[in-house]
Design a protein around this motif. Structure first.
Motif, short mmCIF file in Angstrom:
data_model
loop_
_atom_site.label_atom_id
_atom_site.label_comp_id
_atom_site.label_asym_id
_atom_site.label_seq_id
_atom_site.Cartn_x
_atom_site.Cartn_y
_atom_site.Cartn_z
N PHE A 118 -8.79 4.25 -3.81
CA PHE A 118 -8.43 2.95 -3.18
C PHE A 118 -8.45 1.83 -4.41
CE2 PHE A 118 -10.16 5.74 0.03
CZ PHE A 118 -9.27 5.63 1.04
N TYR A 119 -7.49 1.07 -4.32
CA TYR A 119 -7.53 -0.02 -5.20
C TYR A 119 -6.86 -1.31 -4.51
CZ TYR A 119 -7.63 -3.28 -9.02
OH TYR A 119 -7.55 -4.36 -9.91
N ASN A 120 -7.48 -2.42 -4.28
CA ASN A 120 -6.97 -3.74 -3.66
C ASN A 120 -7.14 -4.73 -4.62
OD1 ASN A 120 -5.76 -2.88 -0.80
ND2 ASN A 120 -7.66 -1.83 -1.09
N THR A 121 -6.21 -5.64 -4.71
CA THR A 121 -6.41 -6.90 -5.47
C THR A 121 -5.47 -7.98 -5.00
OG1 THR A 121 -6.56 -7.87 -7.61
CG2 THR A 121 -4.79 -6.20 -7.23
N ARG A 122 -5.68 -9.39 -5.36
CA ARG A 122 -4.80 -10.39 -5.00
C ARG A 122 -3.79 -10.40 -6.43
NH1 ARG A 122 -6.41 -13.02 -0.79
NH2 ARG A 122 -4.89 -14.58 -1.18
N ALA A 123 -2.77 -10.67 -5.72
CA ALA A 123 -1.55 -10.98 -6.94
C ALA A 123 -0.95 -12.29 -6.83
CB ALA A 123 -0.38 -9.80 -6.34
N GLY A 124 -1.71 -13.35 -6.40
CA GLY A 124 -1.48 -14.64 -6.10
C GLY A 124 -2.33 -15.25 -5.13
N ARG A 125 -2.13 -16.56 -4.91
CA ARG A 125 -2.79 -17.35 -3.92
C ARG A 125 -2.79 -16.77 -2.50
NH1 ARG A 125 -2.29 -23.84 -2.90
NH2 ARG A 125 -4.06 -24.03 -1.44
N ASN A 126 -1.65 -16.31 -2.16
CA ASN A 126 -1.27 -15.84 -0.71
C ASN A 126 -0.68 -14.38 -0.80
OD1 ASN A 126 -1.78 -18.28 0.44
ND2 ASN A 126 0.09 -18.99 -0.25
N SER A 127 -0.85 -13.53 -1.78
CA SER A 127 -0.58 -12.15 -1.84
C SER A 127 -1.41 -11.42 -2.26
CB SER A 127 0.83 -12.39 -2.90
OG SER A 127 1.79 -13.11 -2.39
N SER A 128 -1.27 -9.93 -2.00
CA SER A 128 -2.31 -8.86 -2.39
C SER A 128 -1.53 -7.59 -2.54
CB SER A 128 -3.36 -8.82 -1.38
OG SER A 128 -2.76 -8.41 -0.23
N ILE A 129 -2.01 -6.91 -3.25
CA ILE A 129 -1.46 -5.46 -3.58
C ILE A 129 -2.59 -4.29 -3.33
CG2 ILE A 129 0.47 -6.27 -4.89
CD1 ILE A 129 -1.10 -5.36 -7.42
N GLY A 130 -1.96 -3.17 -2.77
CA GLY A 130 -3.21 -2.07 -2.94
C GLY A 130 -2.54 -0.82 -3.23
N LEU A 131 -3.35 0.17 -3.80
CA LEU A 131 -2.97 1.57 -4.14
C LEU A 131 -3.68 2.54 -3.32
CD1 LEU A 131 -1.26 3.28 -5.78
CD2 LEU A 131 -2.79 3.06 -7.73
N HIS A 132 -3.13 3.40 -2.99
CA HIS A 132 -3.82 4.61 -2.31
C HIS A 132 -3.64 6.11 -2.64
CE1 HIS A 132 -5.03 7.31 1.53
NE2 HIS A 132 -5.94 7.38 0.67
N LEU A 133 -4.54 6.76 -3.35
CA LEU A 133 -4.04 8.05 -3.57
C LEU A 133 -5.04 9.19 -3.11
CD1 LEU A 133 -3.39 7.47 -7.46
CD2 LEU A 133 -1.68 7.47 -5.87
N LYS A 134 -4.63 10.49 -2.74
CA LYS A 134 -5.39 11.20 -1.87
C LYS A 134 -4.85 12.77 -2.45
CE LYS A 134 -7.02 12.87 2.24
NZ LYS A 134 -7.24 12.80 3.81
N SER A 135 -5.85 13.57 -2.55
CA SER A 135 -5.26 15.10 -2.87
C SER A 135 -6.68 15.79 -2.35
CB SER A 135 -5.16 15.33 -4.33
OG SER A 135 -5.04 16.68 -4.56
N HIS A 136 -6.11 16.87 -1.41
CA HIS A 136 -7.22 17.61 -0.89
C HIS A 136 -6.65 19.15 -0.85
CE1 HIS A 136 -10.04 18.82 2.66
NE2 HIS A 136 -10.39 19.41 1.67
N LEU A 137 -7.25 20.04 -1.87
CA LEU A 137 -6.78 21.42 -1.80
C LEU A 137 -7.62 22.36 -1.56
CD1 LEU A 137 -5.26 20.77 -5.61
CD2 LEU A 137 -4.33 20.05 -3.50
N SER A 138 -7.22 23.37 -0.98
CA SER A 138 -8.01 24.68 -0.53
C SER A 138 -7.38 25.78 -0.72
CB SER A 138 -8.75 24.37 0.73
OG SER A 138 -7.64 24.53 1.72
N ASN A 139 -7.97 26.94 -1.25
CA ASN A 139 -7.18 28.06 -1.57
C ASN A 139 -7.92 29.32 -1.12
OD1 ASN A 139 -4.75 29.34 -2.67
ND2 ASN A 139 -5.76 29.61 -4.78
N GLY A 140 -8.84 29.43 -0.31
CA GLY A 140 -9.71 30.49 0.18
C GLY A 140 -8.97 31.43 1.19
N LYS A 141 -9.65 32.44 1.78
CA LYS A 141 -9.42 33.39 2.42
C LYS A 141 -9.86 33.13 3.73
CE LYS A 141 -8.27 37.12 -0.90
NZ LYS A 141 -8.71 38.51 -0.96
#
Length: 593
Positions: A118-141
């Motif tokens: 997760f990442y959030n930051t302000r891009a100006g006085r009245n603006s903000s931006i955010g990024l979300h990345l997720k990965s969940h892997l399973s390979n069992g029996k």
């Protein structure tokens, strides 16, 4: 001589006194006489004489003094120099800096790998931006109900980018997203089969499937102003959804919610339009694979009367469906609600009617049941009317409750089932099993009774419990396949003082019945034989899923956590033939920056 005068005056005075006494001593009998009074005596007061002249005092004559003055200026010499004073700066005590990012990494059994950012930051006085990345892997029996141990990979990936702009007139938000879910059709019912027979008799056995989804959305909400002629929020969305088996869906949706004051009431309009195009889907009426194009218009006006004690809503929901392969379809449903609050924020009674069209797009159904037939083409469901009544409020400030009863009448409600085929040829009978689901439709009258309890204690504790009972009455089907009569859930969060934090949740789904329908065809006697069908009803066990989590805050930036799912080691199937994972452990660390 002087003495003679005095004697003379004295003699004269005595003589006058004798005459006076003689006059007073007249005949007293004359006083006894009758006197007639003419009228009563009335006193009067004579007018006073007014003084017309006002006394005046003559003022002495005023004399104006005459001044004769002059100002004689001359510079004043001083050794003091004026210097500007600097303004004082108001400062506060330094607080803890807010972190902008969070990274979580973990691993567990079933060859699980987990990562989230997760990442959030302000891009100006009245603006903000955010990024979300997720990965969940399973390979069992996973061990199936028939004790066959099969590979069951399950991979989920998410990427999202957000922006938010606080404008003078409202809030503007945008979102770019990409998701991908991949898995295999690993399940089947019946007796255990060897791998070579699975390839022959189970058409989709161990086939790979993937559902990529990507799109963009823009939402704007006007800042609420009770004096404005109109307040509103609106959004536009485009979404692409695909499958590894060749289906492609393009969806465009616009929604708007508008409110405007109308004398003592408020006018409300909920409107929208959705266009979807999906190729390579199966049409049962023509028994062909083709493209599905559909447009749905929504127009739901209402009037709302709102006071501190009573709230009343009266409206109608209308839907119009344009489909390439069908005639234009219309739907109307009532939209009413009344709320009465006899005790503010403590007790609220409510009742109402509703109805809506559930759009069963390809992406919606794939999320509901990923093991449905890949060329599925599910009808929209019409909830023609829903009657609702209930009560909600608070026992104490920290404990809220809710109790609701519903009665719904729906058309084209879909139910999942498995369809097999048994063929006799050359004296040998073979059973071909499907491990992907088809659907049956029916009209349904559903009664539901649900309740909820929610307890909070500052930011330290949060406890929630929900339960719901269902009863179904169908028009033609024997049962509401794969629908439970009872379900409940509970969640617990506890964050005491100190480095430890705890979470727990539980899910319960009651017993459900599933349908396996088998058609029988004798190819050796086509002239005399007919295709017959038989139904097999199986009961799926109840689901009791208990999960527990703990986190240890090692430093302000670093923490360690663990998660245990299905701690009761229960084996259950959400869909027939597809067993879930057993005890699932995941441990990891989080780093904030």
């Amino acid at each position: 001589m002087k003495t003679q005068y005095l004697k003379h005056f004295a003699l004269t005075g005595l003589l006058g006194l004798n005459l006076l006494v003689a006059s007073a001593q007249q005949d007293s009998t004359q006083l006894r006489k009758e006197v007639e009074v003419v009228k009563a005596y009335t006193p009067t007061i004579s007018d006073a004489y007014k003084i017309n002249d006002k006394p005046q005092i003559a003022a002495p004559p005023a004399k104006k003094p005459v001044f004769d003055y002059q100002i004689k200026t001359q510079p004043m010499i001083t050794s003091f120099n004026v210097e500007p004073v600097q303004a004082a700066k108001m400062t506060t005590e330094p607080g803890e800096p807010l972190n902008r990012g969070l990274l979580k990494l973990g691993a567990g059994n079933y060859m699980s790998q987990y990562g989230e950012f997760f990442y959030n930051t302000r891009a100006g006085r009245n603006s903000s931006i955010g990024l979300h990345l997720k990965s969940h892997l399973s390979n069992g029996k996973i061990k199936l109900e028939n004790d066959d141990k099969v590979k069951a990979p399950d991979n989920n990936n998410v990427a999202e980018f957000f922006t938010k702009h606080d404008l003078r007139s409202g809030i503007l938000q945008t979102k770019l997203f990409y998701e991908r879910k991949s898995f295999r059709y690993y399940g089947y019912t019946g007796e255990q089969l060897p791998d070579d027979q699975k390839e022959i008799y189970i058409p989709m056995w161990n086939e790979k499937q993937a559902f990529p989804k990507a799109g963009v959305s823009i939402d704007y909400e006007k800042k609420y102003d009770k004096r404005a002629a109109m307040n509103f929020k609106t959004g536009l969305k485009y979404q692409y959804f695909g499958s590894q088996t060749g289906q492609r869906e393009h969806l465009v949706n616009w929604d708007g919610y508008f409110t405007a004051p109308i004398e003592l009431m408020e006018g409300v309009l909920d409107a929208g339009i959705t266009y979807s195009s999906t190729d390579s889907v199966y049409f049962s009426n023509t028994e062909k694979t083709d493209k599905r194009n559909q447009t749905v218009l929504k127009f739901n006006p209402a009037a709302v009367f709102d006071t501190e004690v009573l709230k009343f809503k009266l409206g109608i929901n209308s839907y119009t469906v344009f489909d390439k392969e069908a005639d234009i379809d219309y739907m109307l449903a009532p939209n009413t609600r009344i709320e009465y609050m006899p005790i503010k924020n403590v007790l609220t009674l409510y009742a109402g009617t509703d109805g809506y069209l559930q759009q069963n797009n390809y992406s919606v159904i794939a999320e509901e049941n990923p093991f449905v037939s890949p060329d599925q083409n599910i009808k929209n469901t019409k909830y023609r009317y829903i009657l609702t009544g209930g009560i909600k409020g608070k026992f104490i400030p920290n404990l809220s409750y809710g109790l609701q009863v519903d009665y719904a009448n729906s058309k084209d409600q879909h139910f999942y089932y498995l369809q097999n085929k048994e063929i006799t040829q050359g004296g040998t009978t073979s059973l071909y099993q499907n491990n992907t689901f088809d659907v049956l439709y029916d009209k349904v009258k559903q009664f539901s009774l649900g309740g909820e309890l929610h307890y909070t204690l500052n930011n330290e504790m949060d406890i929630r419990f929900q339960a719901k009972y269902h009863s179904y009455k169908l028009d033609s089907l024997q049962e509401a396949w794969l629908k439970p009569s009872f379900e409940s859930s509970a969640s617990f969060y506890y964050d005491p003082e100190g480095p430890l934090r705890f979470t727990a949740d539980a899910y319960f789904i009651g017993k459900r019945n599933s349908l396996i329908q088998t058609s029988h065809e004798d190819l050796d006697n086509l002239a005399t034989s007919t295709i017959t069908t038989s139904n097999e009803v199986t009961e799926l066990h109840s689901v009791i899923d208990l999960n527990f989590g703990v986190e240890y805050q090692f430093t302000n930036q670093l923490s360690f956590w663990g998660r245990a799912n299905n701690i009761t080691f229960q084996k259950y199937e959400l869909f027939p033939g597809y067993m879930n994972q057993g005890l699932n452990l995941l441990i990891g660390a989080s780093f904030s920056f």
